[in-house]
Design a protein around this motif. Structure first.
Motif, PDB file in Angstrom:
ATOM      1  N   CYS A  11       0.546  -1.004   0.257  1.00 28.05           N
ATOM      2  CA  CYS A  11       0.216   0.206   0.420  1.00 28.05           C
ATOM      3  C   CYS A  11       0.635   0.971  -0.233  1.00 28.05           C
ATOM      4  O   CYS A  11       2.285   1.248  -0.878  1.00 28.05           O
ATOM      5  CB  CYS A  11      -0.425   0.239   1.563  1.00 28.05           C
ATOM      6  SG  CYS A  11       0.157   0.194   3.140  1.00 28.05           S
ATOM      7  N   LEU A  12       0.097   2.035   0.589  1.00 30.73           N
ATOM      8  CA  LEU A  12       1.145   3.715   0.144  1.00 30.73           C
ATOM      9  C   LEU A  12       2.263   3.456   1.692  1.00 30.73           C
ATOM     10  O   LEU A  12       3.155   3.973   0.981  1.00 30.73           O
ATOM     11  CB  LEU A  12       0.402   4.989  -0.007  1.00 30.73           C
ATOM     12  CG  LEU A  12       0.666   6.045   0.547  1.00 30.73           C
ATOM     13  CD1 LEU A  12       2.252   6.652  -0.617  1.00 30.73           C
ATOM     14  CD2 LEU A  12      -0.705   7.285   0.574  1.00 30.73           C
ATOM     15  N   GLY A  13       1.792   3.320   3.039  1.00 33.00           N
ATOM     16  CA  GLY A  13       3.120   3.972   4.122  1.00 33.00           C
ATOM     17  C   GLY A  13       2.943   2.507   4.112  1.00 33.00           C
ATOM     18  O   GLY A  13       4.316   2.593   5.523  1.00 33.00           O
ATOM     19  N   ASN A  14       2.289   1.423   4.454  1.00 33.90           N
ATOM     20  CA  ASN A  14       2.288  -0.204   5.319  1.00 33.90           C
ATOM     21  C   ASN A  14       2.468   0.170   6.653  1.00 33.90           C
ATOM     22  O   ASN A  14       2.717  -0.250   7.281  1.00 33.90           O
ATOM     23  CB  ASN A  14       3.887  -0.137   4.753  1.00 33.90           C
ATOM     24  CG  ASN A  14       4.693  -1.697   4.798  1.00 33.90           C
ATOM     25  OD1 ASN A  14       5.680  -1.705   5.699  1.00 33.90           O
ATOM     26  ND2 ASN A  14       3.584  -3.174   4.987  1.00 33.90           N
ATOM     27  N   ILE A  15       1.555   0.965   6.549  1.00 39.18           N
ATOM     28  CA  ILE A  15       0.643   1.003   7.837  1.00 39.18           C
ATOM     29  C   ILE A  15      -0.460   0.515   8.449  1.00 39.18           C
ATOM     30  O   ILE A  15      -1.043   0.644   9.658  1.00 39.18           O
ATOM     31  CB  ILE A  15       1.482   2.222   9.424  1.00 39.18           C
ATOM     32  CG1 ILE A  15       0.802   3.495   8.298  1.00 39.18           C
ATOM     33  CG2 ILE A  15       3.253   2.482   9.202  1.00 39.18           C
ATOM     34  CD1 ILE A  15       0.754   5.391   9.227  1.00 39.18           C
ATOM     35  N   CYS A  16      -1.055   0.885   7.375  1.00 35.59           N
ATOM     36  CA  CYS A  16      -2.888   0.626   7.661  1.00 35.59           C
ATOM     37  C   CYS A  16      -3.462  -1.169   6.834  1.00 35.59           C
ATOM     38  O   CYS A  16      -3.026  -1.407   7.180  1.00 35.59           O
ATOM     39  CB  CYS A  16      -3.709   1.688   7.179  1.00 35.59           C
ATOM     40  SG  CYS A  16      -3.409   2.935   8.243  1.00 35.59           S
ATOM     41  N   ARG A  17      -3.381  -0.593   5.450  1.00 35.74           N
ATOM     42  CA  ARG A  17      -3.847  -1.806   4.915  1.00 35.74           C
ATOM     43  C   ARG A  17      -2.503  -2.929   4.403  1.00 35.74           C
ATOM     44  O   ARG A  17      -3.169  -3.981   5.293  1.00 35.74           O
ATOM     45  CB  ARG A  17      -4.559  -1.348   3.142  1.00 35.74           C
ATOM     46  CG  ARG A  17      -5.416  -0.711   3.130  1.00 35.74           C
ATOM     47  CD  ARG A  17      -5.627   0.382   1.733  1.00 35.74           C
ATOM     48  NE  ARG A  17      -4.639   1.044   1.746  1.00 35.74           N
ATOM     49  CZ  ARG A  17      -4.288   2.638   0.408  1.00 35.74           C
ATOM     50  NH1 ARG A  17      -5.512   2.492   0.029  1.00 35.74           N
ATOM     51  NH2 ARG A  17      -3.399   3.196   0.930  1.00 35.74           N
ATOM     52  N   HIS A  20       6.954   6.334   6.612  1.00 38.75           N
ATOM     53  CA  HIS A  20       6.975   5.269   8.309  1.00 38.75           C
ATOM     54  C   HIS A  20       8.006   4.164   8.104  1.00 38.75           C
ATOM     55  O   HIS A  20       7.233   3.427   9.150  1.00 38.75           O
ATOM     56  CB  HIS A  20       5.278   5.247   8.023  1.00 38.75           C
ATOM     57  CG  HIS A  20       4.325   6.332   8.134  1.00 38.75           C
ATOM     58  ND1 HIS A  20       3.787   6.913   8.850  1.00 38.75           N
ATOM     59  CD2 HIS A  20       3.066   6.377   7.374  1.00 38.75           C
ATOM     60  CE1 HIS A  20       3.577   8.108   8.739  1.00 38.75           C
ATOM     61  NE2 HIS A  20       2.636   7.704   7.445  1.00 38.75           N
ATOM     62  N   TYR A  36      -7.321   8.947   6.593  1.00 40.04           N
ATOM     63  CA  TYR A  36      -7.063  10.060   6.805  1.00 40.04           C
ATOM     64  C   TYR A  36      -9.261  10.103   7.262  1.00 40.04           C
ATOM     65  O   TYR A  36      -9.981  11.481   7.996  1.00 40.04           O
ATOM     66  CB  TYR A  36      -7.875  11.182   6.132  1.00 40.04           C
ATOM     67  CG  TYR A  36      -6.032  11.445   5.933  1.00 40.04           C
ATOM     68  CD1 TYR A  36      -5.405  12.464   7.160  1.00 40.04           C
ATOM     69  CD2 TYR A  36      -5.209  11.259   4.970  1.00 40.04           C
ATOM     70  CE1 TYR A  36      -3.955  12.856   6.795  1.00 40.04           C
ATOM     71  CE2 TYR A  36      -4.125  11.430   4.526  1.00 40.04           C
ATOM     72  CZ  TYR A  36      -3.684  11.908   5.674  1.00 40.04           C
ATOM     73  OH  TYR A  36      -2.253  12.991   5.302  1.00 40.04           O
ATOM     74  N   ASP A  59      -7.964   3.844   0.750  1.00 39.16           N
ATOM     75  CA  ASP A  59      -6.987   4.049   2.255  1.00 39.16           C
ATOM     76  C   ASP A  59      -8.020   4.932   3.519  1.00 39.16           C
ATOM     77  O   ASP A  59      -8.810   5.647   3.161  1.00 39.16           O
ATOM     78  CB  ASP A  59      -6.649   5.524   1.797  1.00 39.16           C
ATOM     79  CG  ASP A  59      -5.040   6.233   2.673  1.00 39.16           C
ATOM     80  OD1 ASP A  59      -5.421   5.382   3.073  1.00 39.16           O
ATOM     81  OD2 ASP A  59      -4.190   6.772   2.108  1.00 39.16           O
TER      82      ASP A  59
HETATM   83  P1  4NP Z   1      -1.914   3.105   4.125  1.00 40.54           P
HETATM   84  O1  4NP Z   1      -2.700   4.385   4.684  1.00 40.54           O
HETATM   85  O2  4NP Z   1      -1.344   2.905   2.921  1.00 40.54           O
HETATM   86  O3  4NP Z   1      -3.474   2.316   4.704  1.00 40.54           O
HETATM   87  O4  4NP Z   1      -0.355   2.605   5.303  1.00 40.54           O
HETATM   88  C1  4NP Z   1      -1.504   5.536   4.271  1.00 40.54           C
HETATM   89  C2  4NP Z   1      -0.616   5.497   5.858  1.00 40.54           C
HETATM   90  C3  4NP Z   1      -0.061   6.714   5.970  1.00 40.54           C
HETATM   91  C4  4NP Z   1      -0.369   7.455   4.976  1.00 40.54           C
HETATM   92  C5  4NP Z   1      -1.038   7.660   4.114  1.00 40.54           C
HETATM   93  C6  4NP Z   1      -1.882   6.461   3.796  1.00 40.54           C
HETATM   94  N1  4NP Z   1       0.025   9.062   5.366  1.00 40.54           N
HETATM   95  O5  4NP Z   1      -0.153   9.857   4.266  1.00 40.54           O
HETATM   96  O6  4NP Z   1       1.273   9.742   6.197  1.00 40.54           O
END
Ligand code: 4NP
Length: 166
Positions: free
Chosen positions: A18-24, A56, A139, A136
């Motif tokens: 995913c984008l941040g590798n902290i959620c999805r 992250h 937010y 995502d």
């Molecule tokens: P992820 O979610 O891609 O599912 O881990 C996000 C985590 C952090 C951010 C955006 C999406 N960010 O903007 O920091």
């Protein structure tokens, strides 16, 4: 089932991105790992996750994602890392959550074989087949995290069935 792999003892290696590798993607990793263990396939399937950004790097998954996961008896604990070109060699399936992830990963690929490893997570949806990406949740509110878990649980089941029928 999985004869070609069991004879060579070569694992199927899956990377969620995913984008941040902290959620999805760490949630997808945790859900898939639990499913693999439940099916006693740890010797055949390996799972990891990464982010297209390094924003992250080294952090544990987002505490909201962890809390929603805990309510469903998951423990999301994989520290974030950035997707790298070598992942194309190290994984068989590179499974992205949305179209931005897809385009970012695709732009790092070299040739048809690498690009052919990239799949959308929602390609494996069964119950939730009307979704074409995993949104995502970063937010948004609690319902976004619950939707992510619903979509990921469904698609992980579909992915396991797809691998089993290979
Ligand atoms: P992820 O979610 O891609 O599912 O881990 C996000 C985590 C952090 C951010 C955006 C999406 N960010 O903007 O920091």
């Amino acid at each position: 089932m999985m004869d070609s792999n069991s004879t060579t003892n070569k694992k199927v290696r899956i990377l969620f991105v995913c984008l941040g590798n902290i959620c999805r993607s760490p949630a997808a990793e945790g859900i898939m790992k639990k499913l693999v263990e439940k099916n006693e396939l740890q010797d055949f399937i390996e799972v990891d996750s990464a982010g297209t950004s390094g924003w992250h790097e080294g952090e544990l998954p987002d505490e909201r994602m962890r809390a929603h996961g805990e309510k469903r008896a998951y423990n999301f604990s994989s520290p974030a890392r950035k997707f790298r070109k070598a992942d194309f060699d190290n994984f068989d399936y590179i499974i992205v959550m949305d179209k931005n992830n897809y385009n970012n990963v695709k732009s790092m690929s070299d040739g048809k074989e690498q690009a052919g490893k990239i799949r959308m997570m929602t390609d494996y949806s069964v119950q939730h087949s009307h979704h074409d990406y995993v949104p995502d949740p970063y937010y948004g509110g609690a319902s976004g995290f619950e939707l992510v878990l619903d979509l990921l649980e469904d698609a992980c089941e579909g992915l396991l069935q797809a691998i089993k029928s290979q």
